[in-house]
Design an enzyme around this catalytic site. Structure first.
Site, mmCIF file in Angstrom:
data_model
loop_
_atom_site.group_PDB
_atom_site.id
_atom_site.type_symbol
_atom_site.label_atom_id
_atom_site.label_comp_id
_atom_site.label_asym_id
_atom_site.label_seq_id
_atom_site.Cartn_x
_atom_site.Cartn_y
_atom_site.Cartn_z
ATOM 1 N N ASN A 9 -24.912 29.997 -22.621
ATOM 2 C CA ASN A 9 -25.754 28.797 -22.698
ATOM 3 C C ASN A 9 -26.690 28.980 -23.887
ATOM 4 O OD1 ASN A 9 -27.571 26.722 -22.354
ATOM 5 N ND2 ASN A 9 -28.489 27.549 -20.476
ATOM 6 N N TRP A 10 -26.360 28.289 -24.978
ATOM 7 C CA TRP A 10 -27.149 28.451 -26.202
ATOM 8 C C TRP A 10 -28.509 27.762 -26.123
ATOM 9 C CZ3 TRP A 10 -23.087 27.420 -30.707
ATOM 10 C CH2 TRP A 10 -22.265 28.549 -30.830
ATOM 11 N N LYS A 11 -28.708 26.915 -25.128
ATOM 12 C CA LYS A 11 -29.960 26.153 -24.996
ATOM 13 C C LYS A 11 -30.242 25.395 -26.306
ATOM 14 C CE LYS A 11 -31.373 29.390 -21.501
ATOM 15 N NZ LYS A 11 -32.409 30.061 -20.756
ATOM 16 N N HIS A 96 -29.632 23.088 -14.537
ATOM 17 C CA HIS A 96 -30.297 24.303 -15.016
ATOM 18 C C HIS A 96 -31.787 24.214 -14.675
ATOM 19 C CE1 HIS A 96 -31.933 27.373 -17.629
ATOM 20 N NE2 HIS A 96 -30.718 27.885 -17.681
ATOM 21 N N GLU A 98 -34.327 24.850 -16.280
ATOM 22 C CA GLU A 98 -35.167 24.237 -17.324
ATOM 23 C C GLU A 98 -35.083 22.710 -17.260
ATOM 24 O OE1 GLU A 98 -33.507 26.518 -20.554
ATOM 25 O OE2 GLU A 98 -34.373 28.327 -19.650
ATOM 26 N N GLU A 168 -29.101 31.314 -10.478
ATOM 27 C CA GLU A 168 -29.995 31.773 -11.535
ATOM 28 C C GLU A 168 -31.429 31.819 -11.010
ATOM 29 O OE1 GLU A 168 -28.249 31.133 -15.680
ATOM 30 O OE2 GLU A 168 -29.297 29.303 -15.150
ATOM 31 N N GLY A 174 -34.627 34.564 -18.991
ATOM 32 C CA GLY A 174 -35.336 34.782 -20.247
ATOM 33 C C GLY A 174 -36.507 35.743 -20.140
ATOM 34 N N SER A 214 -31.162 37.038 -17.492
ATOM 35 C CA SER A 214 -31.273 38.316 -18.207
ATOM 36 C C SER A 214 -30.048 39.215 -18.018
ATOM 37 C CB SER A 214 -32.551 39.052 -17.809
ATOM 38 O OG SER A 214 -33.691 38.279 -18.167
ATOM 39 N N GLY A 235 -27.796 33.390 -21.238
ATOM 40 C CA GLY A 235 -28.645 32.683 -22.191
ATOM 41 C C GLY A 235 -28.803 33.490 -23.467
ATOM 42 N N GLY A 236 -29.899 34.232 -23.563
ATOM 43 C CA GLY A 236 -30.251 34.961 -24.788
ATOM 44 C C GLY A 236 -29.108 35.768 -25.382
#
Ligand code: PGA
Length: 253
Positions: A9-11, A96, A98, A168, A174, A214, A235-236
């Site tokens: 997930n590049w966000k 998600h 966010e 999640e 993150g 993470s 993510g990251g």
């Protein structure tokens, strides 16, 4: 056999050229190095989707990070599930944390988005997860159950069978604070039990449940080795080709 899935997930990261370049790297590495039946997916910002689908669709699948709950119309700035599908996407992240937190997306709205995704032949990666407070005050099972009941348990058994669930924990996203493999396994087993109670053991056993928060090349193998963890939403670490591909490969280690 449940599908094993690693989805990046590049966000809201990477301009067009950087996204195309990172994706090309990932496709080449996955093509050369993956050995196993796991599915690799990249969920990019909308602007990349069309190009990425043409670049690597067979090796690395493409997903969007959101879609609108209507087919079309006067919704300035929005993108429908049909539009996402029309550029060659096969997946879409829905719910998600966010989106829930910053865009006030409710379980009810997410249920509508899930229906639209399925109508358009997209596989929803439906996210659920508790906050740190909910973890600490012990209400997390209840919170997750409500997210499932109001988000996806309205679906018919046939439709639910097409959904992938992603657990999640919000406190792990993150933050560098990964759930331990035991904490994650406990929740995944709980989710599977709830699916069995709502639908059937057979459907529960066939549902892929991903862990996100993470996840990195160091902890992925241990997480994925848990009985009820069928992959990850990353993510990251999906912004670095080496890290992402090492996580894809973690299934085989
Ligand atoms: P993270 O994000 O891997 O950077 O914690 C996971 C996610 O938000 O899907």
């Amino acid at each position: 056999m449940r599908k094993k899935i690693v989805a990046g997930n590049w966000k809201m990261n990477l301009d067009y050229a950087s996204g195309v370049s990172l994706f090309s790297e990932i496709v080449n590495m996955v093509r050369d190095e993956k050995n196993g039946d796991q599915i690799a997916i990249i969920c990019s910002p909308y602007i990349h989707l069309n190009s990425l689908a043409k670049l690597g669709g067979e090796v690395v699948k493409i997903g969007a990070q959101n879609c609108h709950q209507n087919d079309n119309g006067a919704f300035t700035g929005e993108i429908s599930a049909g539009m996402v599908k029309s550029v060659g996407c096969e997946y879409v992240i829905i719910g998600h944390s966010e989106r829930r937190q910053y865009f006030a997306e409710s379980n009810e709205l997410l249920a509508q988005k899930t229906v639209k995704a399925l109508e358009n032949d997209l596989t929803p990666l439906f996210c659920i997860g508790e906050t740190l407070d909910e973890r600490n005050n012990g209400s997390y099972f209840e919170v997750l159950k409500t997210q499932l009941e109001q988000g996806v348990f309205g679906l018919s058994a046939a439709d639910f069978s097409k959904v992938v669930i992603a657990y999640e924990p919000v406190w792990a996203i993150g933050t560098g604070l990964t759930a331990t493999s035991a904490q994650a396994q406990e929740v995944h087993a709980y989710i599977r039990k709830e699916i069995a109670a709502k639908y059937s053991n057979e459907i529960a056993e066939a549902t892929s449940i991903l862990y996100g928060g993470s996840c990195n090349p160091k902890n992925a193998a241990e997480l994925f080795a848990q009985q009820d963890i069928d992959g990850g939403l990353i993510g990251g670490a999906s912004l670095k080709s080496r890290d992402f591909v090492d996580i894809v490969k973690a299934f085989n280690s």
